[in-house]
Write a protein that holds these residues in place. Sequence first.
Motif, PDB file in Angstrom:
ATOM      1  N   UNK A   1      -9.825  15.501   3.325  1.00 53.79           N
ATOM      2  CA  UNK A   1      -9.985  14.203   3.978  1.00 53.79           C
ATOM      3  C   UNK A   1      -8.562  13.698   4.184  1.00 53.79           C
ATOM      4  N   UNK A   2      -8.117  13.649   5.440  1.00 52.46           N
ATOM      5  CA  UNK A   2      -6.768  13.195   5.734  1.00 52.46           C
ATOM      6  C   UNK A   2      -6.809  11.810   6.339  1.00 52.46           C
ATOM      7  N   UNK A   3      -5.913  10.941   5.900  1.00 51.26           N
ATOM      8  CA  UNK A   3      -5.886   9.563   6.390  1.00 51.26           C
ATOM      9  C   UNK A   3      -4.456   9.154   6.713  1.00 51.26           C
ATOM     10  N   UNK A   4      -4.284   8.622   7.899  1.00 54.04           N
ATOM     11  CA  UNK A   4      -2.998   8.040   8.300  1.00 54.04           C
ATOM     12  C   UNK A   4      -3.218   6.534   8.314  1.00 54.04           C
ATOM     13  N   UNK A   5      -2.569   5.826   7.410  1.00 51.19           N
ATOM     14  CA  UNK A   5      -2.796   4.390   7.239  1.00 51.19           C
ATOM     15  C   UNK A   5      -1.559   3.621   7.672  1.00 51.19           C
ATOM     16  N   UNK A   6      -1.785   2.467   8.288  1.00 47.41           N
ATOM     17  CA  UNK A   6      -0.684   1.628   8.741  1.00 47.41           C
ATOM     18  C   UNK A   6      -1.108   0.161   8.722  1.00 47.41           C
ATOM     19  N   UNK A   7      -0.128  -0.712   8.741  1.00 49.13           N
ATOM     20  CA  UNK A   7      -0.386  -2.147   8.855  1.00 49.13           C
ATOM     21  C   UNK A   7      -0.628  -2.458  10.325  1.00 49.13           C
TER      22      UNK A   7
ATOM     23  N   UNK B   1       3.347   3.483   9.031  1.00 53.64           N
ATOM     24  CA  UNK B   1       2.368   4.555   8.833  1.00 53.64           C
ATOM     25  C   UNK B   1       2.786   5.522   7.740  1.00 53.64           C
ATOM     26  N   UNK B   2       1.794   5.937   6.990  1.00 49.29           N
ATOM     27  CA  UNK B   2       1.994   6.970   5.977  1.00 49.29           C
ATOM     28  C   UNK B   2       0.716   7.811   5.911  1.00 49.29           C
ATOM     29  N   UNK B   3       0.868   9.027   5.443  1.00 48.32           N
ATOM     30  CA  UNK B   3      -0.252   9.963   5.376  1.00 48.32           C
ATOM     31  C   UNK B   3      -0.716  10.097   3.927  1.00 48.32           C
ATOM     32  N   UNK B   4      -2.020  10.025   3.731  1.00 51.41           N
ATOM     33  CA  UNK B   4      -2.628  10.201   2.415  1.00 51.41           C
ATOM     34  C   UNK B   4      -3.696  11.268   2.571  1.00 51.41           C
ATOM     35  N   UNK B   5      -3.700  12.250   1.680  1.00 47.57           N
ATOM     36  CA  UNK B   5      -4.722  13.292   1.789  1.00 47.57           C
ATOM     37  C   UNK B   5      -5.469  13.462   0.476  1.00 47.57           C
ATOM     38  N   UNK B   6      -6.698  13.864   0.620  1.00 47.44           N
ATOM     39  CA  UNK B   6      -7.558  14.195  -0.505  1.00 47.44           C
ATOM     40  C   UNK B   6      -8.027  15.609  -0.241  1.00 47.44           C
ATOM     41  N   UNK B   7      -7.499  16.548  -1.016  1.00 50.89           N
ATOM     42  CA  UNK B   7      -7.767  17.951  -0.742  1.00 50.89           C
ATOM     43  C   UNK B   7      -8.129  18.681  -2.025  1.00 50.89           C
ATOM     44  N   UNK B   8      -8.910  19.729  -1.853  1.00 52.18           N
ATOM     45  CA  UNK B   8      -9.236  20.645  -2.936  1.00 52.18           C
ATOM     46  C   UNK B   8      -9.067  22.040  -2.369  1.00 52.18           C
ATOM     47  N   UNK B   9      -8.086  22.765  -2.883  1.00 55.30           N
ATOM     48  CA  UNK B   9      -7.745  24.068  -2.328  1.00 55.30           C
ATOM     49  C   UNK B   9      -8.505  25.210  -2.994  1.00 55.30           C
ATOM     50  N   UNK B  10      -9.312  24.889  -3.993  1.00 53.72           N
ATOM     51  CA  UNK B  10     -10.137  25.904  -4.639  1.00 53.72           C
ATOM     52  C   UNK B  10     -11.465  26.021  -3.879  1.00 53.72           C
TER      53      UNK B  10
ATOM     54  N   UNK C   1     -12.026  10.069  -1.976  1.00 56.33           N
ATOM     55  CA  UNK C   1     -11.623   9.505  -0.684  1.00 56.33           C
ATOM     56  C   UNK C   1     -12.254   8.126  -0.488  1.00 56.33           C
ATOM     57  N   UNK C   2     -13.552   8.008  -0.728  1.00 52.49           N
ATOM     58  CA  UNK C   2     -14.255   6.733  -0.526  1.00 52.49           C
ATOM     59  C   UNK C   2     -13.716   5.662  -1.473  1.00 52.49           C
ATOM     60  N   UNK C   3     -13.420   6.019  -2.723  1.00 57.54           N
ATOM     61  CA  UNK C   3     -12.847   5.043  -3.664  1.00 57.54           C
ATOM     62  C   UNK C   3     -11.504   4.530  -3.149  1.00 57.54           C
ATOM     63  N   UNK C   4     -10.674   5.438  -2.622  1.00 58.61           N
ATOM     64  CA  UNK C   4      -9.391   5.027  -2.050  1.00 58.61           C
ATOM     65  C   UNK C   4      -9.619   4.114  -0.845  1.00 58.61           C
ATOM     66  N   UNK C   5     -10.570   4.503   0.001  1.00 64.72           N
ATOM     67  CA  UNK C   5     -10.874   3.716   1.192  1.00 64.72           C
ATOM     68  C   UNK C   5     -11.328   2.307   0.809  1.00 64.72           C
ATOM     69  N   UNK C   6     -12.204   2.210  -0.163  1.00 64.98           N
ATOM     70  CA  UNK C   6     -12.669   0.886  -0.618  1.00 64.98           C
ATOM     71  C   UNK C   6     -11.507   0.068  -1.192  1.00 64.98           C
ATOM     72  N   UNK C   7     -10.568   0.721  -1.845  1.00 67.72           N
ATOM     73  CA  UNK C   7      -9.418   0.009  -2.406  1.00 67.72           C
ATOM     74  C   UNK C   7      -8.547  -0.602  -1.312  1.00 67.72           C
ATOM     75  N   UNK C   8      -8.616  -0.072  -0.102  1.00 66.82           N
ATOM     76  CA  UNK C   8      -7.842  -0.617   1.016  1.00 66.82           C
ATOM     77  C   UNK C   8      -8.462  -1.908   1.547  1.00 66.82           C
ATOM     78  N   UNK C   9      -9.716  -2.142   1.208  1.00 69.73           N
ATOM     79  CA  UNK C   9     -10.468  -3.298   1.709  1.00 69.73           C
ATOM     80  C   UNK C   9     -10.209  -4.519   0.824  1.00 69.73           C
ATOM     81  N   UNK C  10      -9.038  -5.099   0.964  1.00 70.47           N
ATOM     82  CA  UNK C  10      -8.663  -6.277   0.182  1.00 70.47           C
ATOM     83  C   UNK C  10      -9.288  -7.524   0.797  1.00 70.47           C
TER      84      UNK C  10
END
Length: 177
Positions: free
Chosen positions: A57-63, A70-79, A93-102
């Motif tokens: 799950x790749x996310x590019x977040x910006x104000x 802009x910065x890139x945040x990824x949630x990956x599992x390589x196994x 990913x969803x927990x991070x996304x919810x944390x962005x909802x201030x």
Amino acid sequence: DLSRHQARTRLAGAVQRAQMICDGTELIRTHPVSVPSADIEIDVDIENDTQGRVYLWGARIRDGADDSTARYVSFADWEPLDSERERDLARRFVAWLRAQCAPGRSVAVFHWSDPEVSKLRSILGLAEVGDLIDPQTGIYVDLLRVFDAGFLSLHGSSLKTVAKLFGFAWGVEDPGG
């Protein structure tokens, strides 16, 4: 009559595309376009393994629209993934996304077409993500729908086709993921 209306709509589209071919035009604006904006804007993309499980799950977040933030945040599992590992990754990913909802700050999550939304729904279920992906009240914005509501592309509306029409070029020859 619905079928007559659909036939007329298809015929009008064919006539419009024929005119585009004659004019040498690949893209036309058919209606005014309004792209939603938010205090926090996030572009999301996913990548699947050969079994169709989401390993990234790749996310590019910006104000807002300020690309300098802009910065890139990824949630990956390589196994190799099983259902449980895929679900855990999606939950992170969803927990991070919810944390962005201030409180007091709007959030828009942009995606192209349905894979990101349908995968969240199928992996976690509506009980966990329905509030985020609901088309009426959620924070997800399908840019393909925005594009299709305002433009007609002679060669379709896949992201890779449309991006080129707006001057974007990937840094690799085959950006298939």
